[in-house]
Each structure stands twice: as C-alpha cells, then as structure tokens.
Motif scaffolding. Sequence first.
Motif, PDB file in Angstrom:
ATOM      1  N   LEU A   3     -29.457 -11.125 117.887  1.00 58.48           N
ATOM      2  CA  LEU A   3     -28.982  -9.778 118.203  1.00 58.48           C
ATOM      3  C   LEU A   3     -30.001  -9.011 119.027  1.00 58.48           C
ATOM      4  CD1 LEU A   3     -27.457  -9.217 114.710  1.00 58.48           C
ATOM      5  CD2 LEU A   3     -26.177  -9.243 116.844  1.00 58.48           C
ATOM      6  N   VAL A   4     -31.131  -9.670 119.284  1.00 57.36           N
ATOM      7  CA  VAL A   4     -32.169  -9.052 120.091  1.00 57.36           C
ATOM      8  C   VAL A   4     -32.327  -9.904 121.344  1.00 57.36           C
ATOM      9  CG1 VAL A   4     -34.554  -8.278 120.071  1.00 57.36           C
ATOM     10  CG2 VAL A   4     -33.282  -8.336 117.952  1.00 57.36           C
ATOM     11  N   LEU A 293     -23.997   0.961 116.572  1.00 54.17           N
ATOM     12  CA  LEU A 293     -23.025  -0.070 116.203  1.00 54.17           C
ATOM     13  C   LEU A 293     -22.462  -0.761 117.444  1.00 54.17           C
ATOM     14  CD1 LEU A 293     -23.236   1.285 113.365  1.00 54.17           C
ATOM     15  CD2 LEU A 293     -20.828   0.732 113.071  1.00 54.17           C
ATOM     16  N   SER A 296     -24.837  -3.434 118.718  1.00 51.84           N
ATOM     17  CA  SER A 296     -24.828  -4.668 117.923  1.00 51.84           C
ATOM     18  C   SER A 296     -23.591  -5.502 118.213  1.00 51.84           C
ATOM     19  CB  SER A 296     -24.872  -4.335 116.425  1.00 51.84           C
ATOM     20  OG  SER A 296     -25.803  -3.320 116.173  1.00 51.84           O
ATOM     21  N   THR A 297     -22.437  -4.858 118.358  1.00 54.06           N
ATOM     22  CA  THR A 297     -21.224  -5.662 118.590  1.00 54.06           C
ATOM     23  C   THR A 297     -21.276  -6.315 119.968  1.00 54.06           C
ATOM     24  OG1 THR A 297     -19.972  -3.790 119.434  1.00 54.06           O
ATOM     25  CG2 THR A 297     -19.751  -4.228 117.120  1.00 54.06           C
TER      26      THR A 297
ATOM     27  N   ILE B 302     -13.403  -3.606 111.345  1.00 52.13           N
ATOM     28  CA  ILE B 302     -14.163  -3.660 112.595  1.00 52.13           C
ATOM     29  C   ILE B 302     -15.469  -2.880 112.433  1.00 52.13           C
ATOM     30  CG2 ILE B 302     -14.180  -2.785 114.981  1.00 52.13           C
ATOM     31  CD1 ILE B 302     -11.202  -3.713 115.136  1.00 52.13           C
ATOM     32  N   ASP B 303     -15.370  -1.678 111.881  1.00 48.35           N
ATOM     33  CA  ASP B 303     -16.580  -0.877 111.670  1.00 48.35           C
ATOM     34  C   ASP B 303     -17.524  -1.567 110.696  1.00 48.35           C
ATOM     35  OD1 ASP B 303     -15.814   1.047 113.416  1.00 48.35           O
ATOM     36  OD2 ASP B 303     -15.038   2.432 111.908  1.00 48.35           O
ATOM     37  N   THR B 305     -17.822  -4.789 110.138  1.00 45.75           N
ATOM     38  CA  THR B 305     -18.504  -5.899 110.809  1.00 45.75           C
ATOM     39  C   THR B 305     -19.595  -5.373 111.741  1.00 45.75           C
ATOM     40  OG1 THR B 305     -16.420  -7.096 110.778  1.00 45.75           O
ATOM     41  CG2 THR B 305     -18.146  -7.995 112.177  1.00 45.75           C
ATOM     42  N   ALA B 306     -19.263  -4.330 112.481  1.00 48.14           N
ATOM     43  CA  ALA B 306     -20.246  -3.756 113.409  1.00 48.14           C
ATOM     44  C   ALA B 306     -21.458  -3.234 112.631  1.00 48.14           C
ATOM     45  CB  ALA B 306     -19.611  -2.631 114.228  1.00 48.14           C
ATOM     46  N   PHE B 307     -21.200  -2.684 111.465  1.00 45.38           N
ATOM     47  CA  PHE B 307     -22.310  -2.174 110.646  1.00 45.38           C
ATOM     48  C   PHE B 307     -23.171  -3.320 110.114  1.00 45.38           C
ATOM     49  CE2 PHE B 307     -23.998  -0.933 106.447  1.00 45.38           C
ATOM     50  CZ  PHE B 307     -24.861   0.045 106.883  1.00 45.38           C
ATOM     51  N   LEU B 309     -23.586  -6.200 111.500  1.00 41.73           N
ATOM     52  CA  LEU B 309     -24.385  -6.697 112.624  1.00 41.73           C
ATOM     53  C   LEU B 309     -25.566  -5.766 112.908  1.00 41.73           C
ATOM     54  CD1 LEU B 309     -21.433  -7.725 114.983  1.00 41.73           C
ATOM     55  CD2 LEU B 309     -23.073  -9.296 113.914  1.00 41.73           C
ATOM     56  N   THR B 310     -25.345  -4.476 112.701  1.00 43.93           N
ATOM     57  CA  THR B 310     -26.414  -3.508 112.968  1.00 43.93           C
ATOM     58  C   THR B 310     -27.532  -3.625 111.934  1.00 43.93           C
ATOM     59  OG1 THR B 310     -24.767  -2.062 113.977  1.00 43.93           O
ATOM     60  CG2 THR B 310     -26.891  -1.070 113.428  1.00 43.93           C
ATOM     61  N   ARG B 313     -29.426  -6.599 112.928  1.00 45.83           N
ATOM     62  CA  ARG B 313     -30.238  -6.343 114.125  1.00 45.83           C
ATOM     63  C   ARG B 313     -31.490  -5.561 113.744  1.00 45.83           C
ATOM     64  NH1 ARG B 313     -30.181  -2.413 118.302  1.00 45.83           N
ATOM     65  NH2 ARG B 313     -28.324  -1.406 117.465  1.00 45.83           N
ATOM     66  N   GLU B 316     -33.917  -7.988 112.471  1.00 42.30           N
ATOM     67  CA  GLU B 316     -34.487  -8.806 113.553  1.00 42.30           C
ATOM     68  C   GLU B 316     -35.487  -8.011 114.388  1.00 42.30           C
ATOM     69  OE1 GLU B 316     -31.826 -11.001 116.139  1.00 42.30           O
ATOM     70  OE2 GLU B 316     -30.568 -11.591 114.448  1.00 42.30           O
ATOM     71  N   GLU B 317     -35.210  -6.709 114.545  1.00 44.49           N
ATOM     72  CA  GLU B 317     -36.074  -5.894 115.405  1.00 44.49           C
ATOM     73  C   GLU B 317     -37.360  -5.456 114.722  1.00 44.49           C
ATOM     74  OE1 GLU B 317     -33.488  -2.758 116.694  1.00 44.49           O
ATOM     75  OE2 GLU B 317     -32.784  -3.898 118.431  1.00 44.49           O
ATOM     76  N   THR B 327     -34.580   5.092 111.424  1.00 44.62           N
ATOM     77  CA  THR B 327     -33.215   4.576 111.545  1.00 44.62           C
ATOM     78  C   THR B 327     -32.633   4.230 110.174  1.00 44.62           C
ATOM     79  OG1 THR B 327     -33.997   2.337 111.928  1.00 44.62           O
ATOM     80  CG2 THR B 327     -33.408   3.604 113.878  1.00 44.62           C
ATOM     81  N   MET B 330     -29.883   6.456 109.564  1.00 46.90           N
ATOM     82  CA  MET B 330     -28.621   6.109 110.201  1.00 46.90           C
ATOM     83  C   MET B 330     -27.885   5.059 109.377  1.00 46.90           C
ATOM     84  SD  MET B 330     -27.094   3.603 112.155  1.00 46.90           S
ATOM     85  CE  MET B 330     -28.366   2.661 112.993  1.00 46.90           C
ATOM     86  N   ASN B 333     -26.607   6.613 106.063  1.00 45.16           N
ATOM     87  CA  ASN B 333     -25.451   7.474 106.257  1.00 45.16           C
ATOM     88  C   ASN B 333     -24.199   6.667 106.587  1.00 45.16           C
ATOM     89  OD1 ASN B 333     -24.045   9.933 106.637  1.00 45.16           O
ATOM     90  ND2 ASN B 333     -24.280   9.705 108.836  1.00 45.16           N
ATOM     91  N   TYR B 334     -24.331   5.746 107.529  1.00 44.33           N
ATOM     92  CA  TYR B 334     -23.149   4.980 107.946  1.00 44.33           C
ATOM     93  C   TYR B 334     -22.642   4.106 106.809  1.00 44.33           C
ATOM     94  CZ  TYR B 334     -19.927   3.690 111.625  1.00 44.33           C
ATOM     95  OH  TYR B 334     -18.791   3.554 112.387  1.00 44.33           O
TER      96      TYR B 334
END
Lengths: 382, 411
Positions: A3-4, A293, A296-297, B302-303, B305-307, B309-310, B313, B316-317, B327, B330, B333-334
């Motif tokens: 993802l990076v 978000l 990431s997607t 969808i949200d 899955t996106a969350f 992945l975030t 990430r 990973e970061e 963050t 973030m 909250n999400y």
Amino acid sequence: MALVLNEDQQMLKDSAKNFCQQSSPLSVLRKLRDTNDEIGFDTQIWQQMLSLGWAGIAVPETYGGFNFGYSGLGVVLEESGRTLTSSPLIPSVLIGATAINEIGSESQKLELLPKIIAGELLLALAVDEQATHSPSNITTTATKTDKTYLIQGKKTFVLDGHVADKLIVVTRTAGGTDKEAGITLFLVDSDSPGLEIKRTLMVDNRNSAQVHFDDVEVPSEAMLGEEGNGFIALDRVLDIARIGIAAEMLGSIQELFDRIIDYLKQREQFGVLIGSFQGLQHRAATMYSEIELCKSTVRAALAALDNPDLDRIEIAELASIAKAKLSEVYFLVSNEGVQMHGGIGMTDEFDIGFFIKRARVAQQFLGDATFHRDRYATLKKF
Amino acid sequence: MQALDDFRSSARVWLEENCPQSMRTAMVQEEIVWGGRRPHYENPESKVWLDRLAEKGWTCPTWPQEYGGGGLSKEQTIILNEELRRINARPGLTSFGISMLGPVLLEYGSHEQKLEHLPKIVRGEIRWCQGYSEPGSGSDLASLKTKAELQGDHYLINGSKIWTSYADKADWIFCLVRTDFDVPKHAGISFILFDMASEGITTKPIQLISGASPFCETFFDDVKAPKNNLVGRLNDGWTIAKRLLQHERTMISSFGLASGQSDRGGTTSTVASLEGAAMHYRGDKGKLSDLVLRDEIAQFKIDSTAFMLTSQRSIEESKQGQGPNATSSMLKNYGCELNKRRYEILMKALGSQSLGWEGEGFNAEELLVTREWLRSKANSIEGGTSEVQLNVIAKRVLGLPDILSMSKTNQ
Ligand SMILES: Cc1cc2nc3c(=O)[nH]c(=O)nc-3n(C[C@H](O)[C@H](O)[C@H](O)COP(=O)(O)OP(=O)(O)OC[C@H]3O[C@@H](n4cnc5c(N)ncnc54)[C@H](O)[C@@H]3O)c2cc1C
C-alpha cells in the motif's frame, strides 16, 4: 499487499509531478477552452509526455513498452489529475493500449502497441449508448456478410472520439439487448465510410464525441478478441480503466483539498482566519479522513492490477470499491471547494470551478458511485 | 528475506503445536481473558494459551525481551499476526496494560518501572485501569482537579475519577493528577501509577444503557502512592497523557475493522454479515429485495474495506518503533463512526427482532445485537469524542488556526 509506493514508483511520481506542475499547469486547460482549440489537448505537451515514455509505462517490453506496471501509470495519472491535464493519456494509453494488450491477437499487439507508444496512433473506446454507463446494454449491431461485418448504431461519451485514428467499438453480434453474451469488439478506422463523428463540448472542456455508424464495413481481421465472447475481456479492460480514472481523480481531489486548506489559512472574516471556525474545521477534517481512505483504495487497486495472483473477481471488486469511493469523495470535496471559497469560488477567473466541472464528468465516466455500489453488491452475491 | 521466511516457518510450526484447538475459534465475549490478580478463565484452554504465548513474550511481540516481550521487529510482528490470523487464533490476552500503559512506559518510564511493570503486563498478572476523566473534566481533560501532594516518600492523593472502565476489577491504575495548581492547566499535571488495593480507594459501578456496568466512579481519600511511581518528570504528565491517548485511539479504531469474512466481529451465524442477516430476515434468495438497504450495505462494506486498507497502510508507513501519531485520531474517529453505522444497519436488517431486551421471543444472538448496538454508541465518546478527534485533525494534521484555545480539550 503493497500500500506504500516503492522507491522506483516514488521517483516516477516525483518526476511526473515536476513535469505536470512545470509544463502542464491548469492554465493550459483554461487556454484550450478560451481558444476553442480544435484538438482539445496541447500537442506539444503530449509529445513531451511521449518522449518521457508515459504511453508505454504499463505495456510489456515485447511490444516496446517499459513493463512498469499499472502502479506506475497510476502515479502519472494521479499527478496529471492535480493539474487537470487534458491529454490522450486516458483514452489512448490507459484504455486503448490496455484493450489491445489484454484482448488483441499477437499480430495486433505487435502492430498497434508500438504505434501507440510512439504517438503515431490515437485510440478511443466507444462503449456507452445511453446517458448512463451500462456496458452490457449494447444495441449497436455488427452483422456478418461474406468477409466483413456491417456496423449499425450509435455511441456517446466517446473520449477523444473526434481526434482518434481508430475506435474500439463494442457491438452486439448475437443475443438480446442487455445480455453479456453476444458482445463483440471491433477496431474501426475513423475515416471509414458511413462513420459520423460529432465532437460534443463537455462541461469539463475535455474531448468527447458522439458517433453514428451507418453500415460501416469492417473486415473480420478488425475484430478484437473472440466473436460473441467480448464482454468478460471488455469488463476487465473497463476495470483497469476505472482504477486508472480513480487514480486521476485522487490527484484532483488532493489538489482541490490543498487549495481549500490554503484558503482557510489565508482568508479573514470577523477579524480572524476562517480556518479557525469549527464549522469549517470539522468539515475539513472529515474530508481529510475520506481522502486518506481514497488513497488506500487506489493504491490497493493499482497494486492488485500488478499482482498476477489475483483473479478477475477480486480485481472487479477493488475497481468498484475505488470508483465508488472516489466518485463520492470527489463530489464532496468539489462541492466544499466552491462553498468554502465563498463568492470567489463561483467566479470563472478562479480555478476551483474547473475542478467541480471535471469532478462530475469523472464521476459519471465508466460508472458513478451508485452504479459501482450495485455492481459490488452483485459481485458479493447480495 | 530468508531470515523472515525462516521466522514465518518457525512461527507456523510453533503455533501449530501450541495453540489449543478451542483457541482457533471465533472469540466469544465471556471468554475474553483480561488477566489480573483475580483472573477468570471461562474456558480452561484460555489459560494454557495465555501462558504459552507469555512464555515467548508474544502477548507483546514488539516489546524488548529484557522486559518479557517478544523482541520482534516490525516485519516479524506483521508475519506473526498473519500467521495468527491464518489459524484464526484468538488473542491470548486483552488489556489496557498492553494497548495503553505499556507503550508509554517503554517510552517514558524509568528502567526500574519497566522492570517492575512490563513483565507482569506481558504475563497478564496485573490488570490496569485508566484514571483520566473526572466529573468536571471530560473533553477538557486538562482541567482535571484530582490532587497529589508530595509528603516525604509518597504522594497523598485526593479527588475522584469517573467513567473508569473496570475500576472494580483492576489491580493498578495509571492516573492523571494535579501536582501544581498555580500554573496553566497543562503544566501542572503528573502521571502516576498506584495499586488499587491501597487504602482510601472506593469504586462504585455505573450502569450503561446497554445494561452492563463496565465502568465506575472512583474515589481517592488520602491514598498514598510511593514517590517513585511517578512516570516521567513532575508536572510533565500531559505529554505522556496525550501520547497514551494516541495508543488508545489506535486500539479503539480497530472496532471499525471487520474480522475475516464477517462484518460483525467473530461470529459465524446468520448475523455474521449484514447482507446475510438482511436476506435471512426477509426470506430472500440470491438478491436482497430491499434495494435501498442493499445500497446502504454496499456503501458500508466499501467504506469498511477502504478503512481496513487504510489501517494496513498506516502500519506499513509507520517506522519501526515509532508508534502512532496524530493520524490515530483519524483512524479512531472513522473506525468508531463505522462501527456505529454497522449496528444501525444490523438493526434495519433484523427489523423488530433486533428490539428485544430479554426473555422469550428472541434468540440469544438477537438479544446480543440489541445490547451491542447500544454499547456501540459509546465508541464515539470513549477515548475522546468524535468532535474532539476532528479538532485534533484540524489542528495537528491540517494545521488550521486555533482561536478558541482548543488546547482545553484532551487532544
Ligand atoms: C464506555 C466508556 C468507557 C470509558 N472509559 C474510560 C476510562 O476507562 N477512563 C477514563 O478516564 N475515561 C473513560 N471514559 C470517559 C471518556 O473519555 C469521556 O466520556 C469523554 O472524554 C467525553 O467526556 P464527557 O463525557 O465529559 O463529555 P463532554 O466533554 O462533556 O462532551 C459533551 C459533548 O460536547 C462535545 N464537546 C466537548 N468539547 C468540545 C469541543 N471543544 N468542540 C466540539 N465539541 C465538544 C463532545 O464532543 C460531546 O458531544 C469512558 C467513556 C465511555 C462512554
């Protein structure tokens, strides 16, 4: 899942950023609009993009490309989205070259891909027939004669239709109107007799056209893929395109958001910076979260395209997730972009308007958020 | 790479040999292990699993071996987590010591404090609670008034806390106290640890709208805490307090994550997925008949899955050992808003079967959904409210100006 970005991808992104900011700023699009440019993109800038190798990023080396993957093309699209660059990068490279590479025969690939990469050939995809995206809903017919096919019908929202050398046309050779079976793709020269291409002026000032086919005759060698079995291959090409468009949208959204935050830190009312109002702060923080978000997607979907282990359905899910999410968030951020700038956001002189205009076109193209939520639910079997 | 592959195979072998069968099933609420002096093991295999993990330090894989941890690198930890997920292994231990106190002790504690407390957290021997909020100090946490006065070799603590989760079950507390009343509020706070068995502490459970009473009012009446139990420098507790909140928020954000294929953490039943539940209660086959609900579920997934992945990430970061940053607000909250949405959709999916309180007419799972829905409302309050997280993002991440002196809030 990566993802990076890796170092090479980051370097490509930095150089693409540099190029777009220096050579292809938003003022270029404004000028194309103001001068009613016939071609609709700046040919000099396009030549420079070609010499940077951008048209071959995702194409295998055998066909003259750089085999750098869709993650590579994705970061370039993202940066070109920041400056709202109008170029054949989407119609010809992201969609056209991908279609040839995914569906074409060996000889079609050997013949066409090097030409696309060299900028000698521009392609355009003619799929939509109605006001909304519905790629299996095809009424344009291709009827077999002795050695040729006759195409009859009409297409709309064909990006770069009026400048393309060849059109990739989605036709029906069998089956009922909204059936996936019976769909066949053809490569049609744009100067073929019976073909009428009308440029349509769109709100985002990018190229689009409506195309009429009146018994346009094409040889059987012009068929792309198998007769009647075109849908699955087409849908994969569309998924790659949807992910690429999402990457472009990501760039535009980030640029828009940066401009909003800058404005909140500079405009004063009631004796204070407007960015100190909590009513605006919370909306800005919400946009920030949604954009995280989105990143990431898009990264996940691009990485998935470069991962040979994933199957068609997994890619399709990620494509719909990305296109649905980015469409929603571009909608949100483009509306807030106008609102948070107040009166100046409504003026043509100010650039924010270009983003909201582009947003709606990008949202619609290849399926809006509702289309993709419906598709996702179907893929998930509910 | 080779070393990591070797690590993966040895972890896999070890897990195969050491993770009891019943620990490879979805976690159920009653079997969560919190540890402590009075531990409770609903399932005896939970204890076996905890002891084996603790032996290797794998309840806290990244902590240094010197303090009982696993001493693993970030890459190894990611691999270990993948291998744990692969066999659907339950967490061996859940505790505020692991997710909140431990990380800040590692960063700010003295060597002696680490040696004393960290190994007991790893082994689940001491259960911790969090003494932050007070009746007058919630979002404006830094206005707290509980007082600590130095008296020779100890601090004398007086005041009260509220919403202290599991105060009645905890062995020790990490507590924010005021050690200077004459300076701006942030500058007079200290971070101190003490035994909940100390003289002068009383706890009074408070009932939640869900019927459970996981948290308490906590009163301190001349409680003595040894001087050495102060973490970091005197009056510099706010720095540690904020850092701990980042760890807490990262932990809470995981509420927003679905587990495996299931939308609702760890169930394999009819209500495991939102669409499964919705179709089940409508008698639908193949396609959900309520198209509005179908769209809402698709958007949620969808949200979600996106969350997910975030969250991945952000791991990973992050740099090795750096831990969370702003963050985390973030993600908190999400994730929390997502979890609340999950339960609202589940209520729609179950219709009136989600509205039972107790007794006949509802199965156990339906009754649980009612309670969990109510409990989920706390997600956007505990660990700092959603509004406070948005303030933190606006100020810390986006650098927006701060005329209202938002520094009052616990950010
Ligand atoms: C289930 C649960 C478990 C908890 N466990 C613990 C625990 O173990 N230890 C502990 O110390 N605490 C715990 N808490 C307490 C929690 O941290 C506080 O409830 C929280 O910080 C909010 O404080 P408050 O309740 O005083 O609400 P208030 O601060 O009074 O907030 C009321 C409303 O005002 C809004 N508001 C306040 N300030 C602002 C602002 N600056 N801008 C915009 N809106 C604002 C809030 O967002 C909220 O909507 C727990 C709470 C719950 C619900």
